[in-house]
Write an enzyme that holds these catalytic residues in place. Structure first.
Site, mmCIF file in Angstrom:
data_model
loop_
_atom_site.group_PDB
_atom_site.id
_atom_site.type_symbol
_atom_site.label_atom_id
_atom_site.label_comp_id
_atom_site.label_asym_id
_atom_site.label_seq_id
_atom_site.Cartn_x
_atom_site.Cartn_y
_atom_site.Cartn_z
ATOM 1 N N THR A 94 42.023 77.926 1.199
ATOM 2 C CA THR A 94 40.916 77.319 2.247
ATOM 3 C C THR A 94 41.299 77.981 3.845
ATOM 4 O O THR A 94 42.036 77.378 3.985
ATOM 5 C CB THR A 94 39.750 76.457 1.740
ATOM 6 O OG1 THR A 94 39.535 76.514 0.900
ATOM 7 C CG2 THR A 94 38.499 77.104 2.790
ATOM 8 N N ARG A 122 34.129 78.986 -11.462
ATOM 9 C CA ARG A 122 34.120 77.353 -11.132
ATOM 10 C C ARG A 122 34.061 77.363 -9.309
ATOM 11 O O ARG A 122 34.824 78.248 -8.615
ATOM 12 C CB ARG A 122 36.068 76.819 -11.035
ATOM 13 C CG ARG A 122 35.857 75.320 -10.256
ATOM 14 C CD ARG A 122 36.678 75.534 -9.293
ATOM 15 N NE ARG A 122 37.216 74.744 -7.794
ATOM 16 C CZ ARG A 122 37.200 74.386 -6.942
ATOM 17 N NH1 ARG A 122 37.351 76.051 -6.360
ATOM 18 N NH2 ARG A 122 37.398 73.734 -6.163
ATOM 19 N N VAL A 123 32.901 76.423 -8.993
ATOM 20 C CA VAL A 123 33.302 76.809 -7.332
ATOM 21 C C VAL A 123 33.421 75.711 -6.347
ATOM 22 O O VAL A 123 33.074 74.234 -7.090
ATOM 23 C CB VAL A 123 31.741 77.300 -7.382
ATOM 24 C CG1 VAL A 123 31.274 77.244 -5.681
ATOM 25 C CG2 VAL A 123 31.360 78.514 -7.515
ATOM 26 N N GLY A 124 33.891 75.506 -5.837
ATOM 27 C CA GLY A 124 34.166 74.139 -4.525
ATOM 28 C C GLY A 124 33.711 73.977 -3.479
ATOM 29 O O GLY A 124 32.660 74.157 -3.567
ATOM 30 N N ASP A 125 34.292 73.269 -3.078
ATOM 31 C CA ASP A 125 33.317 72.763 -1.195
ATOM 32 C C ASP A 125 32.885 73.264 -0.627
ATOM 33 O O ASP A 125 32.194 73.440 0.055
ATOM 34 C CB ASP A 125 33.933 71.489 -0.922
ATOM 35 C CG ASP A 125 35.408 72.181 -0.469
ATOM 36 O OD1 ASP A 125 36.041 72.670 -1.108
ATOM 37 O OD2 ASP A 125 35.892 72.558 1.121
ATOM 38 N N THR A 146 39.545 71.708 4.623
ATOM 39 C CA THR A 146 40.550 72.031 2.945
ATOM 40 C C THR A 146 40.944 71.749 2.232
ATOM 41 O O THR A 146 41.169 70.390 2.904
ATOM 42 C CB THR A 146 41.002 73.311 4.192
ATOM 43 O OG1 THR A 146 42.200 73.005 2.834
ATOM 44 C CG2 THR A 146 41.983 72.459 4.628
ATOM 45 N N GLY A 199 38.282 70.744 -4.060
ATOM 46 C CA GLY A 199 37.035 71.416 -3.270
ATOM 47 C C GLY A 199 36.215 69.899 -3.941
ATOM 48 O O GLY A 199 35.132 69.756 -3.782
HETATM 49 N N1 GLY Z 1 38.537 73.737 -0.947
HETATM 50 C C1 GLY Z 1 38.597 75.247 -1.715
HETATM 51 C C2 GLY Z 1 38.510 75.009 -3.470
HETATM 52 O O1 GLY Z 1 38.457 73.801 -3.664
HETATM 53 O O2 GLY Z 1 37.958 76.009 -4.007
#
Ligand code: GLY
Length: 266
Positions: A149, A176-179, A198, A201
């Protein structure tokens, strides 16, 4: 920072090579240059993130890591202290996801995902990537690349902005989606400051990291102390990095190597 007119901080992600701060320097200067050409603060920060997305050494845009199926999915978000927020998740096929996130912030919506996000990006004439499937997809991720990120925070003395863009976790399940597109997870901006995180996530979003860091700013914390406290919320096994800007100054750092840069322009 009393007389500072314009402050920018940019990072290339937790785990990025700290010698690559020429890339984050360029992003900082792109942000200031855009503001000098009368771009809004939110657009100036988006320009900085475009530089990081185009760099190719960071996990975003041209450098984004592929998922387990070899495809590249992008998440990006931007927020300002005037209540503006826009994000995309699982966006495929565009050079600069942050520009689509910025465009979402100008609509009635806050987060567009998947095919709908891509259709929206096409309607807004965002530049497409020529290839978004990595040849040899389904590659071995038993030792996946760990960079994460890109982000930028800035203030012109009146408004605060935070932005993030990522290819997500290398080798993760597609979808998959993170933060990154989660308000208060990876980023937050309010009248007292802006934060861009960063790292891992899932941990970042479960700890509501950016919003809780913002609460520390509201409580009068100093940027470096807030940075240290937030890093302390994570075990050494979990990557975390942060940049923040407040009326009291700025800070940046990570429990991994991280390219990051700041600029204060008068
Ligand atoms: N920090 C980015 C992710 O985990 O997708």
């Amino acid at each position: 920072m009393e007389n500072t007119k314009f402050t920018v901080v940019a990072h290339g992600g937790a785990g990025s090579n700290s010698e690559h701060c020429d890339g984050t320097d360029e992003a900082v200067h792109a942000c200031f240059k855009a503001s000098q050409m009368d771009a809004s603060l939110i657009h100036s920060v988006a320009r900085a993130v475009c530089v990081l997305e185009d760099d190719g050494r960071f996990n975003a845009g041209a450098g984004a890591h592929p998922r387990e199926n070899g495809r590249v999915e992008h998440d990006a978000a931007i927020m300002d202290s005037n209540g503006c927020f826009g994000a995309v998740a699982v966006l495929e096929g565009f050079n600069n996801p942050i520009l689509t996130a910025e465009a979402v912030s100008e609509t009635e919506y806050r987060l567009l995902a998947g095919k709908g996000a891509a259709e929206f990006a096409r309607e807004r004439k965002m530049a497409p990537t020529r290839h978004h499937t990595i040849p040899g997809g389904g590659k071995d991720f038993s030792t996946p690349p760990k960079t994460d990120t890109v982000g930028c925070v800035a203030t012109d003395g009146a408004t605060f902005v935070a932005a993030l863009s990522t290819g997500g976790m290398a080798g993760a399940h597609y979808g998959r989606v993170g933060d990154v597109p989660i308000i208060g997870g990876g980023l937050y901006a309010g009248s007292k400051g802006a934060i861009a995180a960063t790292g891992d996530g899932e941990g970042i979003m479960m700890k509501m990291t950016a919003y809780r860091a913002y609460q520390l700013i509201e409580q009068g914390g100093k940027p470096k102390e807030i940075l240290e406290e937030v890093i302390g919320w994570f075990t050494p096994a979990d990557a975390i990095g942060l940049i923040l800007v407040t009326p009291k100054g700025l800070a940046g750092g990570s429990n991994r190597s991280m390219a990051w840069s700041s600029g204060e322009f008068y």
